[in-house]
Design a protein around this motif. Structure first.
Motif: not given
Length: 446
Positions: A324-327, A339-341, A350-351, A386-388
């Motif tokens: 996962g990534i926080d970006v 990136i979400a996929a 990820s966030t 954004g998305l979590h």
């Protein structure tokens, strides 16, 4: 937001049986091709575009410029200077700026670059130019360009909508000068004015008055390409005022430009290496570029891969693990779906931040990603910007695209790891990545 649910358009996303090992020749950049077409059409002499992208968006741009009187000749050559692929052949477009005229009708489709870059060009035409497009284009913000052009002296009929359809009444020239706009919903508002600015009588000074400006690399791309054709541009990075760009009036040169591969369109192929623990090579990846897609090297490395940039191109290798990534993706929002996929297939949450403006893209990409990944068993939550994403075991099902090319490629990425994913309307990838299904299956050796 109702998805297109035509069952006949379902494409079974190929499932990877093992690690990918492929070389993928990615077609030219849409962003570079369409900017190059505009600049060549405004130049004082003929120019060439080598290896242009031939997709729906670029053909719409070329068709629109032809409607306004620009001659664009298409050729295929075996010359090494025009080489576009492994067989040594490639396409080239010769642009003859024979003068802009109306009346004309422009079909923008759902291409942001066409609907935003060409109204300033149309003010320089001798006659009215009507702009129309797909139903979704009516919902996309255009007020930044319309209001700015009115401040600079243009006459535009839009019935007060600040959106399409509309008519620009070209008078053969535009006075230009200083203009203040809020471009927080799209950096294309700034690029649109800068691209035509050298042809305005006073040039143009664009001042952004809103909050944070998204997709700054695309503005840097515009500035870099303007300078390549001889324009004088002052920017915040070159010592100017913050959020102010100035273009001096003057003639633009006809150039011989080679279009870089579209690095954002390389994303699904690099993601395939990451997701399957394999290796993908993308030839001709530039050592220096203003394309936002170059950030993939950094982002996907943090998510578990490694890369090597050589004179031949970029070799990207997955490690067998996806993290996962926080970006903050505010400067590279177009990379968010891919990136979400990948994040939905990771081993930790990820966030993805800084992309509230994606709600105004080809579709509301944040809502679409949330709905489609969750319907495959995912756990995605929309945030303010954004998305979590919390990874969960996914299952097959229909992945709707909403006529959005990056939704289609995001679904294909998930399909590599999840059996039974069916992409609705994969043909929408033709917007910027023609022949995607063949490229994808070819990568998998099918």
């Amino acid at each position: 937001m109702a998805p297109n649910t035509a069952e006949a358009a379902l494409w079974p996303a190929p499932h990877a049986s093992g690690a990918v090992d492929a070389t993928v020749h990615v077609p030219g950049s849409k962003s570079v091709t369409n900017r190059a077409l505009v600049l060549a059409s405004l130049a004082s002499e003929p120019g060439w575009l080598r290896r242009p992208l031939r997709s729906r968006d670029t053909l719409l741009m070329a068709g629109a410029l032809r409607a306004m009187g620009v001659e664009i000749e298409e050729t295929v050559s075996s010359s090494s200077s025009v080489a576009g692929g492994p067989d040594g052949t490639g396409e080239a477009w010769r642009v003859l700026p024979t003068g802009l005229r109306g009346p004309a009708t422009v079909d923008v489709g759902n291409a942001g670059t066409v609907m935003r870059f060409l109204p300033p060009v149309a003010t320089l035409a001798d006659g009215p130019v009507r702009f129309d497009g797909d139903p979704r284009s009516y919902e996309r913000p255009l007020n930044g360009v319309i209001d700015a052009l009115r401040q600079l002296g243009a006459r535009i009929d839009d019935d007060g909508r600040g959106a399409l359809p509309m008519t620009v009444h070209g008078s053969g020239a535009l006075e230009g000068g200083q203009v203040a706009i809020d471009a927080s919903s799209s950096s294309q508002f700034v690029s649109a004015l800068l691209l035509s600015g050298p042809r305005f009588n006073q040039g143009v000074e664009v001042r952004h008055t809103g909050s944070s400006l998204p997709s700054m690399p695309h503005i840097r791309m515009t500035v870099d390409m303007l300078r390549t054709v001889g324009a004088q541009v002052d920017t915040p990075e070159s010592g100017g005022e913050p959020n102010v760009w100035r273009v001096t009036p003057g003639a633009l040169l006809g150039r011989d430009l080679v279009i870089e591969p579209d690095l954002s369109n390389a994303q699904p192929f690099l993601a395939a290496a990451l997701v399957t623990g394999g290796k993908v090579v993308v030839p001709a990846w530039p050592a220096r570029t203003t394309q936002p897609g170059d950030r993939l090297r950094e982002i996907f490395t943090e998510m578990g891969g490694s890369c090597e940039l050589t004179e031949y191109g970029l070799a990207f290798t997955g490690s067998g693990s996806v993290h996962g990534i926080d970006v903050d993706l505010s400067e590279v929002g177009e990379l968010t779906p891919g990136i979400a996929a990948v994040a939905a297939l990771a081993d930790s949450p990820s966030t993805l931040r800084g992309v509230a403006h994606l709600r105004l893209h080809e579709t509301d990409r944040l809502a679409a990603l949330t709905k489609e990944i969750n319907e495959l068993g995912g756990d995605v939550t929309e945030t303010a910007d954004g998305l979590h994403i919390r990874p969960r075991r996914l299952h097959g099902g229909i992945f709707h695209t909403y006529d959005d090319h990056r939704m289609a490629t995001a679904g294909a990425i998930i399909g590599l790891a999840v059996e039974g994913v069916q992409i609705e309307n994969v043909a929408t990838t033709a917007k910027t990545l023609p022949d995607f299904p063949d490229l994808w299956t070819g990568m998998l050796g099918a």
